[in-house]
Write an enzyme that holds these catalytic residues in place. Sequence first.
Site, PDB file in Angstrom:
ATOM      1  N   SER A  27      41.512  40.866  28.094  1.00 25.60           N
ATOM      2  CA  SER A  27      40.147  41.401  28.169  1.00 25.60           C
ATOM      3  C   SER A  27      39.276  40.575  27.231  1.00 25.60           C
ATOM      4  O   SER A  27      39.770  40.036  26.235  1.00 25.60           O
ATOM      5  CB  SER A  27      40.134  42.867  27.708  1.00 25.60           C
ATOM      6  OG  SER A  27      38.804  43.291  27.429  1.00 25.60           O
ATOM      7  N   TYR A  50      42.553  49.403  21.792  1.00 22.71           N
ATOM      8  CA  TYR A  50      42.542  48.672  23.065  1.00 22.71           C
ATOM      9  C   TYR A  50      42.294  47.176  22.836  1.00 22.71           C
ATOM     10  O   TYR A  50      43.038  46.328  23.342  1.00 22.71           O
ATOM     11  CB  TYR A  50      41.480  49.256  23.998  1.00 22.71           C
ATOM     12  CG  TYR A  50      41.391  48.553  25.326  1.00 22.71           C
ATOM     13  CD1 TYR A  50      42.278  48.840  26.356  1.00 22.71           C
ATOM     14  CD2 TYR A  50      40.413  47.586  25.559  1.00 22.71           C
ATOM     15  CE1 TYR A  50      42.199  48.184  27.577  1.00 22.71           C
ATOM     16  CE2 TYR A  50      40.320  46.932  26.780  1.00 22.71           C
ATOM     17  CZ  TYR A  50      41.209  47.237  27.782  1.00 22.71           C
ATOM     18  OH  TYR A  50      41.130  46.585  28.993  1.00 22.71           O
TER      19      TYR A  50
HETATM   20  P1  NAP Z   1      42.874  50.762  36.827  1.00 21.16           P
HETATM   21  O1  NAP Z   1      42.172  50.786  38.149  1.00 21.16           O
HETATM   22  O2  NAP Z   1      42.941  52.014  36.021  1.00 21.16           O
HETATM   23  O3  NAP Z   1      44.316  50.190  37.087  1.00 21.16           O
HETATM   24  C1  NAP Z   1      45.363  50.303  36.162  1.00 21.16           C
HETATM   25  C2  NAP Z   1      46.665  50.127  36.898  1.00 21.16           C
HETATM   26  O4  NAP Z   1      47.732  50.254  35.960  1.00 21.16           O
HETATM   27  C3  NAP Z   1      46.874  51.184  37.973  1.00 21.16           C
HETATM   28  O5  NAP Z   1      47.525  50.601  39.067  1.00 21.16           O
HETATM   29  C4  NAP Z   1      47.796  52.180  37.294  1.00 21.16           C
HETATM   30  O6  NAP Z   1      48.561  52.826  38.300  1.00 21.16           O
HETATM   31  C5  NAP Z   1      48.621  51.259  36.426  1.00 21.16           C
HETATM   32  N1  NAP Z   1      49.198  51.972  35.289  1.00 21.16           N
HETATM   33  C6  NAP Z   1      48.557  52.702  34.351  1.00 21.16           C
HETATM   34  N2  NAP Z   1      49.449  53.240  33.504  1.00 21.16           N
HETATM   35  C7  NAP Z   1      50.669  52.829  33.920  1.00 21.16           C
HETATM   36  C8  NAP Z   1      51.984  53.069  33.484  1.00 21.16           C
HETATM   37  N3  NAP Z   1      52.237  53.844  32.415  1.00 21.16           N
HETATM   38  N4  NAP Z   1      53.008  52.513  34.155  1.00 21.16           N
HETATM   39  C9  NAP Z   1      52.776  51.747  35.245  1.00 21.16           C
HETATM   40  N5  NAP Z   1      51.553  51.478  35.714  1.00 21.16           N
HETATM   41  C10 NAP Z   1      50.509  52.022  35.060  1.00 21.16           C
HETATM   42  O7  NAP Z   1      42.220  49.690  35.857  1.00 21.16           O
HETATM   43  P2  NAP Z   1      41.980  48.104  35.984  1.00 21.16           P
HETATM   44  O8  NAP Z   1      40.655  47.850  35.394  1.00 21.16           O
HETATM   45  O9  NAP Z   1      42.293  47.600  37.322  1.00 21.16           O
HETATM   46  O10 NAP Z   1      43.057  47.584  34.937  1.00 21.16           O
HETATM   47  C11 NAP Z   1      43.859  46.458  35.186  1.00 21.16           C
HETATM   48  C12 NAP Z   1      43.926  45.607  33.919  1.00 21.16           C
HETATM   49  O11 NAP Z   1      42.645  45.044  33.659  1.00 21.16           O
HETATM   50  C13 NAP Z   1      44.311  46.386  32.653  1.00 21.16           C
HETATM   51  O12 NAP Z   1      45.231  45.631  31.902  1.00 21.16           O
HETATM   52  C14 NAP Z   1      42.987  46.494  31.910  1.00 21.16           C
HETATM   53  O13 NAP Z   1      43.172  46.638  30.534  1.00 21.16           O
HETATM   54  C15 NAP Z   1      42.351  45.170  32.291  1.00 21.16           C
HETATM   55  N6  NAP Z   1      40.896  45.113  32.095  1.00 21.16           N
HETATM   56  C16 NAP Z   1      40.070  45.919  32.790  1.00 21.16           C
HETATM   57  C17 NAP Z   1      38.705  45.867  32.563  1.00 21.16           C
HETATM   58  C18 NAP Z   1      37.743  46.739  33.308  1.00 21.16           C
HETATM   59  O14 NAP Z   1      36.570  46.862  32.873  1.00 21.16           O
HETATM   60  N7  NAP Z   1      38.147  47.365  34.386  1.00 21.16           N
HETATM   61  C19 NAP Z   1      38.187  44.955  31.624  1.00 21.16           C
HETATM   62  C20 NAP Z   1      39.061  44.137  30.933  1.00 21.16           C
HETATM   63  C21 NAP Z   1      40.419  44.208  31.177  1.00 21.16           C
HETATM   64  P3  NAP Z   1      49.250  54.274  38.236  1.00 21.16           P
HETATM   65  O15 NAP Z   1      48.233  55.233  37.739  1.00 21.16           O
HETATM   66  O16 NAP Z   1      49.666  54.497  39.666  1.00 21.16           O
HETATM   67  O17 NAP Z   1      50.423  54.103  37.330  1.00 21.16           O
END
Ligand code: NAP
Length: 263
Positions: free
Chosen positions: A141, A154
């Site tokens: 991130s 985070y």
């Molecule tokens: P998201 O839609 O909430 O997706 C998170 C994914 O991780 C979901 O598939 C969730 O699926 C899975 N997950 C969560 N807890 C888990 C666990 N304990 N075991 C296995 N799987 C788990 O959010 P996203 O934004 O796409 O996040 C993806 C990555 O991008 C993350 O690493 C996040 O930190 C990073 N990121 C996001 C942003 C943003 O603004 N969105 C910015 C910077 C970085 P289940 O609930 O089915 O387990």
Amino acid sequence: MNTQLPSFLITGASSGIGAVYADRFARRGHNLVLVARDRARLEALAGRLRAETGVAVDVLPADLAVAEDLARVEHRLRDDDRIGILVNNAGIAAPGTFADAAIDSVDRLIRVNVTAVTRLAAAAVPRFVARGEGAIVNVASVLALVPEVSLGVYGASKAFVLSLSQGLQAELGGRGVYVQAVLPAATRTEIWERSERDIDKLQGVMEVGELVDAALVGFDRREAVTIPPLADAAQWDALDASRKALLPNLFNAHAAQRYRAAG
Ligand code: NAP
């Protein structure tokens, strides 16, 4: 089913960034192994991608915060020779700041964002090194660079992911293994709602398809650190160069003059 291209194992594939990665790599003809907790969502995505692209898609439901589940995913990465690329994407944010967060939710965040990322890379790397090829995409991130933003641990967890990626690049780059760190900024996914934050209060939110497509441009160029929203790449290069310029000055047998006790 395509047996030529390497398969991808993608964590956090049930929604957001991971689900778009799955879509894009399926369209490129790669077979997939999809990991997340929500089996129904994984099955639905897998069914759609099989029907639309003809690739083979396995689902591997697992809670990466739970040691036994994590071990099953590690096992798959160690033993399945078809998997040539790991996308360490699963990640969570905890509600609140450091001062008001519940320590159990912080601990869970560390298990998903730090421990699982590390253990999964460790499971894949020996096989990749033995083969002389393979790739790891670590989703960090921009908060890795901005610890002042109060999202508790985070940002620190993402600084770990960036630093781990850079360390692996240095160690493995000459051995055929490509490691990419991807640094998204605010992207419209469920992570915000899941951590009790309102994305509509933020400016400059990127749509998830645009984020992943940009990250893939970096992947195809074998870029080490990909920051999709950063307009001027020279800014990152300057930061990285000034960090590296510290190196020759950090290893000294004696403390700097300013730390020597007076008199
Ligand atoms: P998201 O839609 O909430 O997706 C998170 C994914 O991780 C979901 O598939 C969730 O699926 C899975 N997950 C969560 N807890 C888990 C666990 N304990 N075991 C296995 N799987 C788990 O959010 P996203 O934004 O796409 O996040 C993806 C990555 O991008 C993350 O690493 C996040 O930190 C990073 N990121 C996001 C942003 C943003 O603004 N969105 C910015 C910077 C970085 P289940 O609930 O089915 O387990």
